[in-house]
Enzyme design. Structure first.
Site, PDB file in Angstrom:
ATOM      1  N   CYS A 381       0.833  -1.196   0.000  1.00 32.46           N
ATOM      2  CA  CYS A 381       0.000   0.000   0.000  1.00 32.46           C
ATOM      3  C   CYS A 381       0.880   1.264   0.000  1.00 32.46           C
ATOM      4  CB  CYS A 381      -0.996  -0.056   1.147  1.00 32.46           C
ATOM      5  SG  CYS A 381      -2.490   0.858   0.760  1.00 32.46           S
ATOM      6  N   HIS A 506      -3.452  -5.317   0.329  1.00 33.74           N
ATOM      7  CA  HIS A 506      -2.907  -5.788   1.609  1.00 33.74           C
ATOM      8  C   HIS A 506      -2.890  -7.317   1.667  1.00 33.74           C
ATOM      9  CE1 HIS A 506      -2.740  -1.911   3.768  1.00 33.74           C
ATOM     10  NE2 HIS A 506      -3.688  -1.573   2.919  1.00 33.74           N
ATOM     11  N   GLU A 508      -1.328  -9.164   3.596  1.00 33.47           N
ATOM     12  CA  GLU A 508      -1.226  -9.679   4.974  1.00 33.47           C
ATOM     13  C   GLU A 508      -2.568 -10.165   5.514  1.00 33.47           C
ATOM     14  OE1 GLU A 508      -0.968  -6.504   4.072  1.00 33.47           O
ATOM     15  OE2 GLU A 508      -1.697  -5.094   5.593  1.00 33.47           O
TER      16      GLU A 508
HETATM   17  N1  GLN Z   1      -2.020   6.641   2.591  1.00 32.43           N
HETATM   18  C1  GLN Z   1      -2.123   5.876   1.382  1.00 32.43           C
HETATM   19  C2  GLN Z   1      -3.490   6.018   0.740  1.00 32.43           C
HETATM   20  O1  GLN Z   1      -4.405   6.471   1.342  1.00 32.43           O
HETATM   21  C3  GLN Z   1      -1.837   4.410   1.653  1.00 32.43           C
HETATM   22  C4  GLN Z   1      -2.862   3.741   2.511  1.00 32.43           C
HETATM   23  C5  GLN Z   1      -2.354   2.492   3.133  1.00 32.43           C
HETATM   24  O2  GLN Z   1      -1.152   2.235   3.161  1.00 32.43           O
HETATM   25  N2  GLN Z   1      -3.225   1.691   3.691  1.00 32.43           N
HETATM   26  O3  GLN Z   1      -3.651   5.675  -0.410  1.00 32.43           O
END
Ligand code: GLN
Length: 544
Positions: A381, A506, A508
């Site tokens: 992310c 994600h 994970e």
């Molecule tokens: N801050 C980034 C976004 O909003 C990544 C979000 C995250 O890592 N969950 O896109």
């Protein structure tokens, strides 16, 4: 419908989530279908707006619900995906009661905690039972018995037990047996008090689970049995374990599986733990180790990265190599040369998700260390977005490249806000959330790792890679490995590097002890190759 309620006494943080998940596993091992509901007595509607420092990681479900991290434990222990309806909060229950009141559904009656709020709680639990068709619903009540906030939930569960009748509901109470004094004496008084508290609400526990640092003797069990009105064989000791995945077997060894099936009148069958035991045997048999650097900004509270730690434990149970996680506060990296030097010696680096500007420069530095030092890298992310920014700055020569999350006026917005979300100002629930379909690029590294061309992965983000930069990045070696069906960049990979993969999603959240996630597995394998550590496991199990 059969229900097992897990409550907690004395203090929070006793591992009720692990206990509940393990009890579920005990029944599942007997071929009984189960599901779990988590009650969080706080007023937030969901965990989405909560600070990870206070509540640990926000666990995202397939349906996009931002849930309590215990839902992650349930999914991992049961190998089943949960839905948003499995996480009840006071906020959610009250919202629904108030909506009904405004619609006039209560036909002019005075709307009260009992029966309307308790009624809504019971309805929500019954709904999960119906929707899943599970033979047994486990209900974990967050907080500690005696808290004002959890009262309506416990009252609802007491009512439910009466409605369902004898033999349909079991109450499991988890308490602390502290060990105090110079001779290390285990103390039962806190347990006695918390059971008394529970009985004052009208709930008599069937099973008491004693948590503490050490195993407890039969004398202590007998004492708890006498004072708390529970048979001695229903007083169960769960001392701290080297791995949370040992807990189902610790409970099984004390006969809890048989005990619960008897209380609930369920078929008594021998349990099957074949794959679980294989996982644990490999996990315990570790030979050699690798060091993985985790670079984030909530590193003081490990729960903020719980699913990442668990994903690495799953790899350990498959590869038989100890994975030592080294936590780096990204804010310290630019200020501390010795930290940077240590990072350069890591066997692998992972930059997990995150928000806001604090610590981003340190994360970008970590990406640079991984890219230039050929250290295996997994960016998740924010860690994926910042990998693109690092390449834009240091490879494409765009020194001001940034995400508009950090610098709204950057001349090179390599990462920017999703078009359709511009104009949304409320913080709760405005992100791209939950499972999305992704098409992997044929012949890409990731397509090979997943062994398929199409995947579903969970998301939680507002910003995305700006399509304008896809071509220049690809021309310089950072290529697209997958796109969502609606055209967003989901995977970037660097074919010239031993392992350099960034993903917008994600992974994970989908790793399981019996099915470790292919991206984590490959990161660890690459770390092992770098350090020349061999797996003691001859044939590693096939990936999910
Ligand atoms: N801050 C980034 C976004 O909003 C990544 C979000 C995250 O890592 N969950 O896109």
């Amino acid at each position: 419908m059969k229900v097992i309620v897990v409550s907690g006494g004395v203090i929070s943080g006793l591992g009720k989530g692990i206990t509940t998940s393990s009890l579920g596993r005990l029944l599942k091992a007997r071929g009984i279908s189960v599901t779990i509901v988590k009650i969080d007595p706080y007023l937030n509607v969901d965990a989405g707006t909560m600070n990870p420092y206070q509540h640990g990681e926000v666990f995202v479900l397939d349906d996009g619900t931002e849930a309590d991290l215990d839902l992650g434990n349930y999914e991992r222990f049961l190998g089943q995906n949960m839905a948003g309806t499995h996480n009840l909060t006071t906020g959610k229950i009250y919202r629904s009661v108030i909506e009904k009141e405004r619609r006039g559904d209560y036909l002019g009656n005075t709307v009260q905690i009992i029966p309307h709020v308790t009624g809504e709680i019971k309805r929500s639990i019954r709904e999960v039972a119906q929707a899943t068709g599970a033979e047994v619903v486990l209900v974990e009540v967050g907080g500690t018995v005696g808290d004002i906030e959890s009262m309506p939930f416990l009252e609802a569960l007491r009512e439910l037990s009466y409605e369902l009748g004898e033999g349909h509901m079991a109450f499991v109470h988890t308490t602390l047996v502290p060990v105090v004094g110079p001779v290390g004496e285990p103390k039962t008084k806190p347990t006695q008090h918390s059971v008394r508290e529970l009985r004052a609400i009208g709930i008599r526990p069937n099973v008491i689970i004693c948590r503490g640092p050490l195993p407890i003797t039969s004398d202590i069990k007998a004492k708890i049995s006498l004072f708390c009105d529970v048979p001695p064989d229903a007083v169960i000791a769960v001392p701290d374990q080297p791995s949370i995945y040992e807990v189902p077997l610790v409970l099984e060894a004390q006969g809890v599986g048989t005990l619960l099936t008897r209380i609930l009148g369920l078929p008594e069958r021998p349990p099957d733990y074949t794959t679980w035991k294989e996982f644990l045997a490999t996990y315990r048999r570790c030979d050699g180790s690798v060091e993985v650097a985790v670079v984030g900004k909530y590193t003081e509270l490990r729960d903020a990265y719980l699913s990442h730690s668990e994903a690495f434990h799953h790899c350990q149970g498959s590869l038989g190599v100890e994975i030592r996680l080294q936590w780096y506060d990204s804010e310290d990296i630019p200020k501390n040369p010795s930290l940077l030097a240590r990072l350069q010696r890591s066997d692998a680096i992972i930059v997990p998700g995150g928000f806001g500007s604090r610590g981003t420069e340190g994360k970008i530095k970590a990406v640079e260390v991984a890219r230039t030092g050929k250290i295996p890298y997994l960016g998740i992310c924010y860690g994926f977005q910042l990998a693109a920014i690092e390449a834009a700055r240091n490879v494409l020569g765009l020194p001001k490249a940034n995400t508009t999350e950090v610098d709204a006026t950057t001349p090179d917005p390599v990462v920017c806000v999703l078009e359709e979300q511009k104009g949304l100002h409320e913080l709760g629930g405005t992100m791209r959330l939950g499972a999305q379909r992704i098409i992997l690029t044929p012949g890409s590294k990731v397509a090979g790792l997943y062994g398929k061309g199409e995947i579903w992965e969970r998301h939680r983000h507002r910003y995305e890679i700006n399509p304008k930069y896809i071509e220049p990045l690809a021309a310089h070696g950072l290529v697209v490995g997958g796109m969502s069906v609606d055209g967003r960049v989901e995977v970037l990979e660097m074919p010239s590097h031993p392992f350099f993969v960034g993903v917008q999603y994600h992974p994970e959240f989908l790793s399981r002890p019996e099915a470790p996630h292919p991206l984590y597995m490959e990161l660890v394998r690459a770390a092992m190759a770098r350090k020349e550590v061999a797996s003691p496991v001859a044939a590693t199990p096939a990936l999910a």
